[in-house]
Design a protein around this motif. Structure first.
Motif, short mmCIF file in Angstrom:
data_model
loop_
_atom_site.label_atom_id
_atom_site.label_comp_id
_atom_site.label_asym_id
_atom_site.label_seq_id
_atom_site.Cartn_x
_atom_site.Cartn_y
_atom_site.Cartn_z
N THR A 167 0.42 -1.44 -0.34
CA THR A 167 -0.05 -0.10 0.10
C THR A 167 0.77 0.89 -0.22
OG1 THR A 167 -1.42 -0.93 0.83
CG2 THR A 167 -1.46 1.25 1.48
N VAL A 168 2.03 1.79 0.44
CA VAL A 168 2.61 2.18 0.72
C VAL A 168 3.63 2.46 -0.44
CG1 VAL A 168 4.90 3.48 2.43
CG2 VAL A 168 3.56 2.19 3.75
N VAL A 207 2.32 1.28 -3.44
CA VAL A 207 1.23 1.69 -4.57
C VAL A 207 1.29 3.21 -4.79
CG1 VAL A 207 -0.18 1.82 -5.98
CG2 VAL A 207 1.08 -0.84 -5.10
N THR A 208 0.86 4.17 -3.53
CA THR A 208 0.42 5.34 -3.17
C THR A 208 2.15 6.08 -3.18
OG1 THR A 208 0.39 4.65 -0.62
CG2 THR A 208 -1.55 4.65 -1.66
N THR A 209 3.22 5.91 -2.97
CA THR A 209 4.15 6.76 -2.84
C THR A 209 4.46 7.32 -4.21
OG1 THR A 209 5.36 6.49 -0.03
CG2 THR A 209 6.28 6.96 -1.82
N VAL A 250 2.45 6.77 -7.01
CA VAL A 250 1.46 7.39 -7.41
C VAL A 250 1.53 9.00 -7.58
CG1 VAL A 250 -1.34 8.35 -7.62
CG2 VAL A 250 -0.44 5.32 -7.74
N VAL A 251 1.98 9.25 -5.98
CA VAL A 251 2.45 10.76 -5.31
C VAL A 251 3.56 11.53 -6.25
CG1 VAL A 251 3.37 11.83 -4.24
CG2 VAL A 251 0.82 10.14 -2.89
N GLN A 272 1.08 6.38 8.66
CA GLN A 272 1.25 5.20 7.31
C GLN A 272 1.44 6.76 6.18
OE1 GLN A 272 -0.98 2.17 6.63
NE2 GLN A 272 -1.79 2.37 4.86
N TRP A 273 0.47 7.72 6.28
CA TRP A 273 0.21 8.06 5.03
C TRP A 273 1.61 9.56 5.38
CZ3 TRP A 273 -2.73 6.63 1.88
CH2 TRP A 273 -3.42 5.53 2.55
N VAL A 325 3.75 8.11 2.75
CA VAL A 325 3.70 8.13 1.72
C VAL A 325 4.30 9.79 1.02
CG1 VAL A 325 2.12 8.47 0.03
CG2 VAL A 325 2.03 6.53 1.13
N GLY A 354 7.38 10.86 -1.19
CA GLY A 354 6.51 10.63 -2.38
C GLY A 354 7.32 11.73 -2.83
N CYS A 412 8.99 1.69 -6.99
CA CYS A 412 8.72 0.28 -5.56
C CYS A 412 9.48 -0.38 -4.47
CB CYS A 412 7.64 -0.68 -6.71
SG CYS A 412 6.59 0.03 -7.00
#
Length: 271
Positions: free
Chosen positions: A73-74, A76-78, A80-81, A131-132, A135, A139, A197
């Motif tokens: 999760t971290v 993929v979202t990182t 993307v950012v 967690q966020w 990210v 990011g 990733c």
């Protein structure tokens, strides 16, 4: 091409295994990854606990699976950012040039002067561990690398014949940029995102190991490694298992990135 196919098979298998593990953890784990059972603490691997238990009696396999979900999760979202920020900066800088390019690249080069993990540490000191927060910090730390790659691609494309033809037809700069320039940056960005990733998973594990990652009791591979330090002699599997998982994920992402680079770059076809 044989090497590319071999890398694709090995890397794709390792990455697919991570995805399957993370997806399975969303719906099922052998036991609760956070339930404490002091009477079962530090048990060796057995039929009941396949990878043993930790210092609080929690099932290591369940925590490992949940950690895979957190890591994926971290990651993929990182990515993307980082891609969103890096593409916006790189395209704007490379296509419009002039003072916009100079200002953006000065700021980008200033960020590139700091190692990504060091920049993330500084940002997390301000944002706070979560967690966020990881990210956002990672990011922003990896976005300058994306911006530099995208800018290089755009600079090589903006003077190409098809871009000049689009301008000659009276198309706006925005249309030319979106329709003719951006699609040609997809291949290198796919390769970069795949490799990134693996870097993010390693960086997230390092931050969690230092206590700046996802707060306990939520399991991550990094905080599992950190918690295992006092038990290296009595229960070495507590450190070996998450360490091996991090290494395999990094290996899989790098092999998959190399394979995609070879397959997507026509210059590699003759090798």
């Amino acid at each position: 091409m044989m090497r590319a196919r071999l890398n694709l098979i090995i890397g794709g298998t390792l990455v697919s295994a991570l995805v399957v593990m993370a997806a399975t953890a969303m719906v099922w784990t052998p036991a609760s990854p956070v339930r404490v059972n002091i009477r079962a603490r530090l048990l060796p691997p057995s039929g009941q606990y396949w990878l043993g238990t930790d210092e609080f009696g929690r099932d290591v396999l369940s925590r490992l699976m949940t950690g895979a979900q957190t890591s994926l999760t971290v990651a993929v979202t990182t990515v993307v950012v980082a891609m969103a920020i890096g593409i916006a900066v790189g395209v704007t800088s490379g296509f419009f040039r002039g003072w916009i390019d100079r200002v953006l690249m000065m700021a980008n080069d200033a960020l590139l002067a700091f190692p990504g993990i060091l920049l993330a540490l500084g940002l997390l000191a301000v944002i706070g561990p979560s967690q966020w927060g990881i990210v956002l910090a990672l990011g922003l730390a990896y976005a300058p690398t994306v911006a530099r790659v995208v800018r290089g691609q755009v600079l090589s494309l903006r003077e190409r014949e098809f871009v000049e033809a689009s301008r000659a037809l009276g198309n706006s700069q925005a249309y030319t940029l979106v329709r003719h320039v951006l699609p040609h940056t997809v291949s290198p960005l796919i390769v970069l995102a795949t490799s990134m990733c693996g870097w993010v998973i390693l960086a997230e594990s390092a931050l969690s190991f230092l206590g700046l990652g996802v707060p306990p009791p939520a399991p991550t591979w990094g905080n599992m490694l950190s918690a295992a330090r006092p038990f290296m002699e009595t229960a070495p599997q507590l450190a070996i298992v998450p360490g091996v998982m991090i290494a395999l994920c990094l290996l899989g992402a790098n092999l998959l990135g190399d394979a995609l680079r070879d397959l997507l770059d026509p210059r590699m076809l003759g090798r």
